[in-house]
Design an enzyme around this catalytic site. Structure first.
Site, mmCIF file in Angstrom:
data_model
loop_
_atom_site.group_PDB
_atom_site.id
_atom_site.type_symbol
_atom_site.label_atom_id
_atom_site.label_comp_id
_atom_site.label_asym_id
_atom_site.label_seq_id
_atom_site.Cartn_x
_atom_site.Cartn_y
_atom_site.Cartn_z
ATOM 1 N N ASP A 1 0.845 -1.186 0.000
ATOM 2 C CA ASP A 1 0.000 0.000 0.000
ATOM 3 C C ASP A 1 0.890 1.249 0.000
ATOM 4 O O ASP A 1 1.907 1.281 0.690
ATOM 5 C CB ASP A 1 -0.861 -0.046 1.275
ATOM 6 C CG ASP A 1 -1.920 1.026 1.285
ATOM 7 O OD1 ASP A 1 -2.752 1.036 0.358
ATOM 8 O OD2 ASP A 1 -1.921 1.861 2.214
ATOM 9 N N GLU B 1 1.428 0.119 -4.949
ATOM 10 C CA GLU B 1 0.948 1.391 -5.461
ATOM 11 C C GLU B 1 2.169 2.298 -5.617
ATOM 12 O O GLU B 1 2.811 2.637 -4.621
ATOM 13 C CB GLU B 1 -0.020 2.028 -4.471
ATOM 14 C CG GLU B 1 -1.338 1.294 -4.331
ATOM 15 C CD GLU B 1 -2.308 2.017 -3.402
ATOM 16 O OE1 GLU B 1 -3.448 2.255 -3.827
ATOM 17 O OE2 GLU B 1 -1.928 2.347 -2.267
#
Ligand code: CA
Length: 641
Positions: free
Chosen positions: A324, A353
């Protein structure tokens, strides 16, 4: 003390942080160089008033504190009392691997006692290259929380493992459905212990995505049938992993090392104040927009991440990790992580990400962001290019993309099709490719964040009929499953998942992180309702798996074998010649027509077989065609071999 000085003087590289259990004794070691005193508190249970003893720990090498307790402590719980500058705080061990309810006390657990039958034989799935993977993003609760799932152990790890389940329409649900669809990996939203759901109140049925980490190496208790006994969740999650592996499906875990749920009273802060976060002039930096950002560039934080990930990979036989807000981490840390995890599992998939929620307190060239992907070759990143190019921008909900009517998107689609690498015929005059190889590009148009794909079409194309939107949906999926890279989808996209909004001014939910199960759950009746769409996805996946030309792992192969054709506006077409033995066709020809009208396209001469058209997809030949000028229906894909 200055953090760099602490790293220089106190970096501890031992393998024994946390508790190490044996039947005869258990050792405890905690890194707390700023502490004046550390005590070990041993409890009978994970909560409540049941202290057995408090023993002081001895200062040891490199700022660590150590204690060996010569007893069999299996099943007991513990905390540390850490005194810094005269103030004493009772904290979890940040190295805890098991815990009691709500993760307030660590558990001393002999992990061997948690193994299900045949666990020794359980193995991660094998994978020749990352581009062979097809990833299905799933929340533990969503698979089983709706009654229509027919699953008994609803909302739990055990629900993931339940086979033989059917909806009232007699169609497969749960893990059987995932297997039938044909994906190779499930990606589970955060499973580490998070703070937003009170584990003592299962009757509240509270839902949260879990991006609020409290204990990084402990499983979330609310997904177990008994959150009070720390061994139960371990065993039950292992049951789920075994079930997936038996079905030939890998398990990827979503990890959130970039920030902690709490800041000043986090376990990091209680143990070594000011060390684990990026601070400026005493202020917590906040590139996560959650109140803080962790400091992977500090050596003990880097080590913490590596140790925690290695534990997950080894103890639970995991097949991959999704990071993340990965741009909060630095490239050196990501490279160390990749190196260590590949040693444990050479088939592991790592991706993240390639962005943060705000400016990261690190020099830009050091952040693990998308445009630095070439510095982290073993880690893939989500392609927001394909996401926004295919169906329109994620934040501007009314804005369409290629499939739903925005003209002039051809170059975006070409860039996506080559897997975001440098290719002389793709993205001419635009930014260079950010990926070295397609193995670095995760191709997606739906995920837990933002609108579901089907809801996006409802907002961007309100005047188009449901049938037209289904055409757009099929074309979008065909692009994802034929593009070079790693395809990724949100669970339920294959049955046109929708998330209605509970807010009066909105029809669809674009941020369901704490919405009830009724919004988030997969509604299995939709499998029957949209069975044609489901079959189309299944066919796309089967076709992709049968054709190595769609899964090239080397950028050089893509540049050599994939070439675009001259075609009318709002159409992208290309051929791929047989790159290697993983492909049985001499040539593929792939056409995406996003115009509402039929177009004529010139394709190479020869006899062609049709495998994918506007409404059908699979490995069977649907039709035959002669090369030259052919007609391609409006809003459709055509794949020939
Ligand atoms: Ca929790």
């Amino acid at each position: 003390m200055d953090v760099n000085k602490m790293d220089e003087l106190y970096y501890y590289d031992g393998k024994d942080l946390g508790c190490t259990y044996t039947k005869e004794y258990t050792t405890f070691r905690v890194w707390a160089p700023t502490a004046e005193k550390v005590a070990l508190c041993i409890y009978e249970k994970g909560n409540g008033d049941c202290l057995l003893e408090t023993v002081s720990m001895e200062p040891d090498v490199k700022g660590t504190w150590y204690k060996k307790v010569e007893k069999d402590l299996q099943g007991l719980y513990y905390t540390y009392k850490v005194s810094v500058e005269g103030e004493t705080k009772e904290t979890m061990d940040i190295y805890a691997k098991a815990a009691g309810v709500n993760g307030e006390r660590a558990m001393i657990l002999d992990f061997k006692t948690t193994n299900p039958v045949d666990w020794e034989k359980d193995k991660p799935v094998s994978l020749e290259k990352n581009t062979d993977a097809i990833i299905y993003e799933l929340h533990v609760r969503d698979l089983s929380s709706d009654e229509s799932s027919g699953i008994k152990n609803r909302c739990t790890f055990l629900g993931l493992a339940e086979t033989g389940t059917k909806s009232s329409d007699g169609l497969t649900t749960g893990i059987d459905h995932i297997k039938e669809l044909g994906v190779t990996h499930v990606h589970l939203l955060p499973l580490h212990d998070f703070g937003s759901v009170d584990e003592t109140k299962p009757e509240d049925n509270k839902f949260n995505w879990g991006y609020d980490p409290v204990n990084y190496s402990v499983l979330e208790g609310s997904y177990s049938t008994d959150p009070y006994h720390g061994e139960v969740r371990v065993r039950e999650f292992k049951e789920a992993v075994t079930a997936f592996h038996k079905a030939g499906i890998g398990v990827i875990m979503d990890v959130v090392y970039n920030h902690t749920y709490r800041t000043k009273d986090s376990y990091f802060e209680m143990t070594v104040p000011g060390y684990y976060y990026r601070m400026k002039a005493g202020k917590f930096q906040d590139a996560s927009h959650c109140g803080n950002e962790t400091a992977s560039d500090h050596l003990m934080m880097r080590k913490f991440m590596v140790d925690s990930l290695c534990h997950w990979a080894k103890e639970y036989h995991l097949d991959g990790f999704r990071f993340d807000l990965m741009a909060i981490h630095d490239v050196d840390t990501m490279n160390v992580i990749a190196k260590e995890l590949y040693k444990i599992n050479p088939n592991i998939i790592l991706y993240g990400e390639g962005w943060a929620a705000d400016t990261v307190a690190l020099p830009e060239e050091k952040t693990a962001k998308k445009t630095n992907a070439k510095k982290i070759p073993k880690v893939a990143m989500f392609s927001d290019n394909i996401r926004d190019g295919v169906k329109g921008h994620v934040f501007y909900e009314e804005q369409p993309g290629f499939v739903n009517g925005k003209p002039g998107m051809e170059e975006e689609i070409k860039f996506a099709v080559v897997g975001a690498i440098d290719h002389p015929e793709a993205a001419k005059g635009k930014e260079p490719g950010w990926a070295i190889h397609p193995t670095q590009s995760v191709n997606y148009i739906s995920a837990h964040d933002d609108l579901t794909l089907w809801d996006k079409f409802a907002i961007s194309n309100p005047k188009d009929s449901v049938e037209t939107r289904k055409d757009m949906n099929r074309l979008a999926a065909a692009i994802i499953y034929t593009a070079q890279g790693i395809p990724f989808m949100q669970a339920g996209e294959e049955m046109l998942r929708t998330k209605p909004s509970l807010e009066p001014d909105r029809e669809y939910n674009n941020d369901s992180y704490n919405s009830p199960d009724s919004i988030n759950s997969i509604k299995w009746r939709q499998k029957k309702e949209f069975f044609t769409e489901y079959q189309y996805y299944k066919g796309l996946i089967a076709f992709r798996k049968a054709h190595g030309a769609l899964r090239m792992a080397d950028g050089e192969l893509v540049r050599e074998h994939l070439h675009f054709l001259d075609v009318p506006k709002n159409v992208v077409a290309y051929t791929i010649s047989k790159p290697d033995e993983t492909e049985n066709l001499e040539k593929l020809c792939i056409i995406y027509n996003s115009n509402q009208e039929e177009v004529e396209v010139n394709i190479p001469e020869g006899d062609w077989n049709v495998y994918i058209n506007k409404t059908q997809a699979g490995t069977k030949i649907l039709d035959k065609m002669q090369g030259g000028t052919i007609k391609v229906p409006g809003i459709s894909a055509l794949v020939l071999g």
